[in-house]
Every structure is written in structure tokens, then in C-alpha cells.
Scaffold this motif. Structure first.
Motif, PDB file in Angstrom:
ATOM      1  N   THR A   6     -36.240 -12.322  25.862  1.00  0.00           N
ATOM      2  CA  THR A   6     -36.805 -13.015  24.691  1.00  0.00           C
ATOM      3  C   THR A   6     -36.482 -12.216  23.442  1.00  0.00           C
ATOM      4  O   THR A   6     -36.814 -11.028  23.359  1.00  0.00           O
ATOM      5  N   SER A   7     -35.819 -12.853  22.487  1.00  0.00           N
ATOM      6  CA  SER A   7     -35.488 -12.136  21.244  1.00  0.00           C
ATOM      7  C   SER A   7     -36.720 -12.085  20.345  1.00  0.00           C
ATOM      8  O   SER A   7     -37.719 -12.761  20.603  1.00  0.00           O
ATOM      9  N   LYS A   8     -36.623 -11.306  19.281  1.00  0.00           N
ATOM     10  CA  LYS A   8     -37.732 -11.151  18.347  1.00  0.00           C
ATOM     11  C   LYS A   8     -38.113 -12.501  17.742  1.00  0.00           C
ATOM     12  O   LYS A   8     -39.287 -12.851  17.648  1.00  0.00           O
ATOM     13  N   TYR A   9     -37.074 -13.268  17.370  1.00  0.00           N
ATOM     14  CA  TYR A   9     -37.331 -14.594  16.789  1.00  0.00           C
ATOM     15  C   TYR A   9     -38.034 -15.486  17.783  1.00  0.00           C
ATOM     16  O   TYR A   9     -38.997 -16.162  17.473  1.00  0.00           O
ATOM     17  N   GLU A  10     -37.508 -15.462  19.026  1.00  0.00           N
ATOM     18  CA  GLU A  10     -38.061 -16.348  20.042  1.00  0.00           C
ATOM     19  C   GLU A  10     -39.529 -16.013  20.293  1.00  0.00           C
ATOM     20  O   GLU A  10     -40.373 -16.905  20.397  1.00  0.00           O
ATOM     21  N   VAL A  21     -22.904 -14.614  18.556  1.00  0.00           N
ATOM     22  CA  VAL A  21     -22.825 -14.871  17.116  1.00  0.00           C
ATOM     23  C   VAL A  21     -24.203 -14.658  16.487  1.00  0.00           C
ATOM     24  O   VAL A  21     -25.178 -15.237  16.952  1.00  0.00           O
ATOM     25  N   GLY A  22     -24.297 -13.815  15.476  1.00  0.00           N
ATOM     26  CA  GLY A  22     -25.572 -13.593  14.782  1.00  0.00           C
ATOM     27  C   GLY A  22     -26.603 -12.979  15.718  1.00  0.00           C
ATOM     28  O   GLY A  22     -27.639 -13.566  15.980  1.00  0.00           O
ATOM     29  N   PHE A  23     -26.332 -11.728  16.176  1.00  0.00           N
ATOM     30  CA  PHE A  23     -27.197 -11.146  17.213  1.00  0.00           C
ATOM     31  C   PHE A  23     -28.511 -10.599  16.657  1.00  0.00           C
ATOM     32  O   PHE A  23     -29.408 -10.261  17.419  1.00  0.00           O
ATOM     33  N   GLY A  24     -28.636 -10.492  15.344  1.00  0.00           N
ATOM     34  CA  GLY A  24     -29.917 -10.049  14.751  1.00  0.00           C
ATOM     35  C   GLY A  24     -30.342  -8.689  15.270  1.00  0.00           C
ATOM     36  O   GLY A  24     -29.611  -7.702  15.176  1.00  0.00           O
ATOM     37  N   VAL A  49     -24.913 -18.587  20.742  1.00  0.00           N
ATOM     38  CA  VAL A  49     -25.399 -18.751  19.358  1.00  0.00           C
ATOM     39  C   VAL A  49     -26.910 -18.952  19.487  1.00  0.00           C
ATOM     40  O   VAL A  49     -27.375 -20.054  19.774  1.00  0.00           O
ATOM     41  N   HIS A  50     -27.655 -17.878  19.329  1.00  0.00           N
ATOM     42  CA  HIS A  50     -29.106 -17.956  19.547  1.00  0.00           C
ATOM     43  C   HIS A  50     -29.861 -17.929  18.224  1.00  0.00           C
ATOM     44  O   HIS A  50     -29.722 -17.000  17.445  1.00  0.00           O
ATOM     45  N   PHE A  51     -30.618 -18.943  18.011  1.00  0.00           N
ATOM     46  CA  PHE A  51     -31.454 -19.071  16.806  1.00  0.00           C
ATOM     47  C   PHE A  51     -30.652 -18.882  15.514  1.00  0.00           C
ATOM     48  O   PHE A  51     -30.968 -18.000  14.700  1.00  0.00           O
ATOM     49  N   PRO A  52     -29.596 -19.685  15.346  1.00  0.00           N
ATOM     50  CA  PRO A  52     -28.851 -19.585  14.082  1.00  0.00           C
ATOM     51  C   PRO A  52     -29.730 -20.026  12.919  1.00  0.00           C
ATOM     52  O   PRO A  52     -30.672 -20.803  13.112  1.00  0.00           O
ATOM     53  N   ILE A  83     -21.120 -10.446  16.776  1.00  0.00           N
ATOM     54  CA  ILE A  83     -20.736 -10.628  15.368  1.00  0.00           C
ATOM     55  C   ILE A  83     -21.983 -10.870  14.556  1.00  0.00           C
ATOM     56  O   ILE A  83     -22.762 -11.778  14.867  1.00  0.00           O
ATOM     57  N   GLU A  84     -22.168 -10.055  13.543  1.00  0.00           N
ATOM     58  CA  GLU A  84     -23.375 -10.180  12.722  1.00  0.00           C
ATOM     59  C   GLU A  84     -22.994  -9.950  11.266  1.00  0.00           C
ATOM     60  O   GLU A  84     -22.372  -8.949  10.926  1.00  0.00           O
ATOM     61  N   ILE A  85     -23.412 -10.862  10.429  1.00  0.00           N
ATOM     62  CA  ILE A  85     -23.032 -10.800   9.012  1.00  0.00           C
ATOM     63  C   ILE A  85     -23.935  -9.840   8.220  1.00  0.00           C
ATOM     64  O   ILE A  85     -23.550  -9.336   7.178  1.00  0.00           O
ATOM     65  N   HIS A  86     -25.118  -9.568   8.762  1.00  0.00           N
ATOM     66  CA  HIS A  86     -26.113  -8.767   8.060  1.00  0.00           C
ATOM     67  C   HIS A  86     -25.921  -7.296   8.437  1.00  0.00           C
ATOM     68  O   HIS A  86     -26.148  -6.894   9.590  1.00  0.00           O
ATOM     69  N   THR A  87     -25.489  -6.487   7.459  1.00  0.00           N
ATOM     70  CA  THR A  87     -25.091  -5.106   7.772  1.00  0.00           C
ATOM     71  C   THR A  87     -26.230  -4.266   8.381  1.00  0.00           C
ATOM     72  O   THR A  87     -26.000  -3.579   9.384  1.00  0.00           O
ATOM     73  N   TYR A 140     -19.259  -9.218  10.288  1.00  0.00           N
ATOM     74  CA  TYR A 140     -18.369 -10.199   9.672  1.00  0.00           C
ATOM     75  C   TYR A 140     -18.962 -11.595   9.823  1.00  0.00           C
ATOM     76  O   TYR A 140     -19.947 -11.791  10.540  1.00  0.00           O
ATOM     77  N   ASP A 141     -18.331 -12.557   9.174  1.00  0.00           N
ATOM     78  CA  ASP A 141     -18.768 -13.946   9.272  1.00  0.00           C
ATOM     79  C   ASP A 141     -18.178 -14.581  10.531  1.00  0.00           C
ATOM     80  O   ASP A 141     -16.953 -14.680  10.671  1.00  0.00           O
ATOM     81  N   ALA A 142     -19.046 -15.011  11.416  1.00  0.00           N
ATOM     82  CA  ALA A 142     -18.595 -15.552  12.704  1.00  0.00           C
ATOM     83  C   ALA A 142     -17.736 -16.799  12.533  1.00  0.00           C
ATOM     84  O   ALA A 142     -16.904 -17.115  13.387  1.00  0.00           O
ATOM     85  N   ARG A 143     -17.932 -17.513  11.424  1.00  0.00           N
ATOM     86  CA  ARG A 143     -17.169 -18.751  11.238  1.00  0.00           C
ATOM     87  C   ARG A 143     -15.694 -18.451  11.020  1.00  0.00           C
ATOM     88  O   ARG A 143     -14.840 -19.279  11.276  1.00  0.00           O
TER      89      ARG A 143
HETATM   90  C1  LIG Z   1     -32.473 -16.272  12.828  1.00  0.00           C
HETATM   91  S1  LIG Z   1     -31.519 -14.878  13.145  1.00  0.00           S
HETATM   92  C2  LIG Z   1     -31.442 -14.836  14.920  1.00  0.00           C
HETATM   93  C3  LIG Z   1     -31.065 -13.496  15.452  1.00  0.00           C
HETATM   94  C4  LIG Z   1     -30.915 -13.384  16.975  1.00  0.00           C
HETATM   95  N1  LIG Z   1     -29.867 -14.229  17.497  1.00  0.00           N
HETATM   96  C5  LIG Z   1     -32.227 -13.696  17.657  1.00  0.00           C
HETATM   97  O1  LIG Z   1     -32.260 -14.625  18.459  1.00  0.00           O
HETATM   98  O2  LIG Z   1     -33.195 -12.976  17.403  1.00  0.00           O
HETATM   99  C6  LIG Z   1     -29.902 -15.435  12.715  1.00  0.00           C
HETATM  100  C7  LIG Z   1     -28.890 -14.307  12.598  1.00  0.00           C
HETATM  101  O3  LIG Z   1     -27.598 -14.855  12.379  1.00  0.00           O
HETATM  102  C8  LIG Z   1     -26.927 -14.064  11.410  1.00  0.00           C
HETATM  103  N2  LIG Z   1     -25.900 -14.921  10.792  1.00  0.00           N
HETATM  104  C9  LIG Z   1     -26.091 -15.993   9.986  1.00  0.00           C
HETATM  105  N3  LIG Z   1     -24.932 -16.552   9.642  1.00  0.00           N
HETATM  106  C10 LIG Z   1     -23.957 -15.819  10.247  1.00  0.00           C
HETATM  107  C11 LIG Z   1     -22.553 -15.897  10.263  1.00  0.00           C
HETATM  108  N4  LIG Z   1     -21.915 -16.842   9.595  1.00  0.00           N
HETATM  109  N5  LIG Z   1     -21.858 -14.976  10.984  1.00  0.00           N
HETATM  110  C12 LIG Z   1     -22.520 -13.993  11.654  1.00  0.00           C
HETATM  111  N6  LIG Z   1     -23.857 -13.875  11.678  1.00  0.00           N
HETATM  112  C13 LIG Z   1     -24.567 -14.769  10.987  1.00  0.00           C
HETATM  113  C14 LIG Z   1     -28.028 -13.632  10.471  1.00  0.00           C
HETATM  114  O4  LIG Z   1     -27.685 -12.499   9.726  1.00  0.00           O
HETATM  115  C15 LIG Z   1     -29.175 -13.384  11.427  1.00  0.00           C
HETATM  116  O5  LIG Z   1     -29.191 -12.060  11.901  1.00  0.00           O
END
Ligand SMILES: C[S@@+](CC[C@H](N)C(=O)[O-])C[C@H]1O[C@@H](n2cnc3c(N)ncnc32)[C@H](O)[C@@H]1O
Length: 391
Positions: free
Chosen positions: A266-270, A128-131, A197-200, A151-155, A178-181
Motif C-alpha cells: 500500500t503506497s502512502k497515497y493509497e 511511472v511517478g513512483f512518489g 502507473v499508480h495514482f497518477p 521515473i519521477e518528475i519531482h526531484t 524526468y517526464d514519463a510522457r
Molecule cells: C499522486 S502521486 C502518486 C505517487 C505514487 N505512485 C503512489 O502511489 O504513492 C503522483 C506522482 O506522479 C508524479 N508525476 C506526475 N506527472 C509525472 C510525469 N509526467 N512523469 C513522471 N512523474 C510524474 C508526481 O510527481 C507524483 O510523485
């Protein structure tokens, strides 16, 4: 997103737009807000364009609610309108070929691809939210026999990862923009081994927008097979504490927590948080039981409902709130003078709202351009929409 700013259209041009353009199917106007939705059919795809009137100029743009699968189609529709109406373009981006290419790849799925889907593999994991997708791509490379649904909401992030999937020739990733919720309800029970769900986004000021909620945890436990895990990783202590509390909302829980544990990738955020020497928390929740199947029998038809004169005056623009859903008729557009209405409605679960148009005319009533996603809260909201339109 594609748009053109044009010199204010004359009444005569507006008339031609409504009645003399090959691609225009209807014109629905909200004079109070100086806006209209133009129903378009371009290359077999049906979608809307939003017209905003500012007095000295008009803006024609992509309509977020009816979003067509290809941005290029919106550009074509705008270019076709501009040419056939001889509009004077003051500014725009429809000729801009440097805008990102539309999402197109066999790895790209739509939410409709998951309706009533039967999977041909037992090994499925969801992220969920793979960034930037580092973790998703890594997992897929390491476990070629497992299908990873990202699943990633940000195109733009989804676009970037689709490119990587192609470059790395990975066959076991699906990407859903799409929205993971909203998504988990579409998955069969007991079908997944992991949900990451990493770094939501912590959404400290708007907690209702968080991905993790009691409903999300309940759905995760249903979708995970026995012993499968929901895996949260976060740098926010507040989110971590919130997640512990939320994970406890289910009747029986087996939780595992760690602080500052290393994981393989390690992700970019991490990497950024680590450079700042922030603490990182992991919280794993194991599914203890085999879950019952959950058939989704949802019917979004409106029966014999038809437009009746002055229906718009009977509709309330106040949100209607049920136990676990809401319905809000946000805006009412009149179609081609008085033949019907196009109603912009927000509805569904409080943390999983949908936006759609409901089109009602003398022929019947339907969602424009497509039905909502088949979820139980949407079904309840649909009943309420019907009830309100029936008066
Ligand atoms: C802080 S980033 C973390 C990205 C990645 N998981 C990482 O560890 O680098 C959070 C990501 O979650 C996505 N996101 C936020 N709400 C979401 C939702 N409801 N459904 C899918 N993606 C979502 C954002 O667009 C963003 O890319």
C-alpha cells in the motif's frame, strides 16, 4: 534552487560580468523583459544562469532550461561571480549546506543514458511517478532478477528514493528524474513486462497534462512484450473512466478491471484514500502483439545556418502548430550586443513539450546546452525550427 539577490549592478560591473569573468562564456540579453542568460562554464560543465533585473536589486539564479547535473555547480558559479564582481549579496542560499545534496548515485540515470540503449536483461519493469517509492522498492526487493526503472518528475521524491536504494543495497532499480510522457519513446520495442502507473495526478482541470494519453498507451503497447501489462491504479473514478476510454483508442485491446482489490503493498497515497474510505480502481491493459522495432534516426544539426543581421525581427513569437507538434519561440535574447541570438523555444508534442535554447551566431547554429531528446515529434518540430530560422 540556488539564487542570490544582490544590490543592483552598475554598468561598470555589468561590463566586467560580460568581459572580465573567467567562467562567463557569453551574455545574452532581453532588455524588454529585464532579463539575461549568462553562459557559464564551471568545472567542465556548461550551463546558464538567469539574471533578472528589478531596478533596486538583481536576482541571479539557476536556469531551469539548461539545468546542470549538480546543484552544487550552480552554487559555485554564483559564488564565483559574486566574489569576482564584488557583488553585495542581500539574500541567498548558496552557502546553505542544509539544502538537499545533489542527486548522485549509480542508480540515477539521465535521459541520455537511454538513447540507443541495449539492455543486458530481458526482465524490465517501469514505474511511472513512483512518489515515495514504496511500491517500486517493494517490487525490486521481491523480484531481484528484474530491473525496475522508476521515473519521477519531482526531484525531492527521486532524491528520497535514491537514498532508500542505497540504504537497502538494492542493485536492480534505476531512477530517472524526468517526464514519463517523454520517456517511453526511448525504450526498445518488446522490452518490458510491466508498466505501473499508480495514482497518477488526475489533472481534472488540465487533462492534457495527464500521464495517460492515446500516445502514451500506444507507446506502452510497443514497449511491452507480448502479454506484458500496463497497470493503472487510481482513486479517481473520473480518471478511471477516462483511462478506459483512452485504452480503447488502440485497435485491439484486452482489459481487466477491478474495484477495491487489495495489492501486496500500500503506497502512502493509497493508505490515505483508504482511511477516507474512497474507492480504488485498477485497470490492466495487456499487450496482444509483438511490436516492430522502432529505430530512432533523428538528426538535430542545423546545417549551414548562420546568424544574419536582424534575424530577430523576422522571427514570429506566435506558436506554430503542426498536426502532432508545435514550435513556440518564446523569448529572444541578444548575445553580446549583436553577435548572435539565444532563442528560448518550447516545442514537441502537445502533451510532451520540451524547452531548449537555440544559439545562432556567425559560426553556426546549435541547441544550447544539449540536443533535445530523440523523439519523432521533436524531429518534426526541429524541421520547423530550421525552416523558420531560414526564413
Ligand atoms: C499522486 S502521486 C502518486 C505517487 C505514487 N505512485 C503512489 O502511489 O504513492 C503522483 C506522482 O506522479 C508524479 N508525476 C506526475 N506527472 C509525472 C510525469 N509526467 N512523469 C513522471 N512523474 C510524474 C508526481 O510527481 C507524483 O510523485
Amino acid at each position: 534552487m540556488p539564487h542570490i539577490k544582490v544590490q543592483s549592478m552598475s554598468n561598470e560591473t555589468l561590463h566586467r560580468l560580460q568581459h572580465g569573468c573567467e567562467t562567463v562564456r557569453f551574455f545574452a540579453e532581453d532588455p524588454a523583459h529585464h532579463e539575461a542568460i549568462i553562459g557559464i562554464e564551471q568545472e567542465g560543465e556548461v550551463f546558464g544562469l538567469l539574471l533578472k533585473r528589478f531596478g533596486d536589486y538583481d536576482l541571479l539564479k539557476f536556469d531551469k532550461i539548461t539545468r546542470p547535473p549538480k546543484v552544487s555547480l550552480v552554487k559555485k558559479a554564483l559564488a564565483t561571480l559574486a566574489a569576482s564582481l564584488e557583488l553585495k549579496i542581500l539574500h541567498g542560499n548558496i552557502a546553505d549546506s542544509s539544502t538537499r545534496p545533489p542527486l548522485s548515485s549509480s542508480a540515477l540515470k539521465t535521459i541520455r543514458d537511454f538513447e540507443d540503449r541495449v539492455f543486458d536483461t530481458d526482465e524490465i519493469a517501469i514505474e511511472v511517478g513512483f512518489g515515495s517509492g514504496r511500491h517500486l522498492l517493494y517490487q525490486a526487493r521481491q523480484n531481484p532478477d528484474c530491473l525496475y526503472i522508476g521515473i519521477e518528475i519531482h526531484t525531492p521524491s527521486a532524491q528520497q528514493v535514491l537514498k532508500q536504494i542505497e540504504l537497502q543495497k538494492l542493485k536492480n532499480i534505476w531512477v530517472l528524474n524526468y517526464d514519463a510522457r517523454l520517456f517511453l519513446e526511448m525504450m526498445p520495442s518488446n522490452s518490458c513486462r510491466q508498466i505501473f502507473v499508480h495514482f497518477p495526478v488526475p489533472w481534472d482541470k488540465k487533462p492534457h497534462r495527464r500521464v495517460i494519453s492515446p500516445a502514451f498507451v500506444e507507446e506502452s503497447m510497443r514497449v511491452l512484450r507480448q502479454d506484458g501489462t500496463l497497470e493503472l491504479r487510481t482513486d479517481s473514478e473520473r480518471y478511471f473512466r477516462y483511462a478506459v476510454e483512452t485504452f480503447c483508442s488502440i485497435p485491439r485491446a484486452d482489459m481487466h478491471l477491478r474495484k477495491n482489490a487489495e495489492i501486496e503493498i500500500t503506497s502512502k497515497y493509497e493508505a490515505r484514500w483508504k482511511r477516507q474510505e474512497k474507492n480504488i480502481y485498477d485497470l490492466y491493459l495487456r499487450a496482444l502483439e509483438h511490436s516492430e522495432p522502432k529505430p530512432l534516426q533523428v538528426d538535430f544539426s542545423f546545417g549551414a545556418l548562420r546568424y544574419t543581421a536582424r534575424l530577430e525581427q523576422r522571427l514570429s513569437l506566435q506558436a506554430m502548430v503542426g498536426a502532432d507538434y508545435f514550435v513556440h519561440f518564446e523569448r529572444i535574447f541578444k548575445i553580446d550586443a549583436d553577435e548572435g541570438l539565444l532563442i528560448r523555444v518550447a516545442f514537441g508534442g502537445f502533451d510532451r513539450p520540451e524547452h531548449k535554447y537555440v544559439m545562432i551566431d556567425s559560426e553556426g547554429c546549435r541547441y544550447y546546452v544539449s540536443d533535445p531528446v530523440k523523439t519523432t515529434v521533436n524531429d518534426r518540430a526541429h524541421q520547423k525550427i530550421m525552416e523558420s530560422l531560414n526564413g
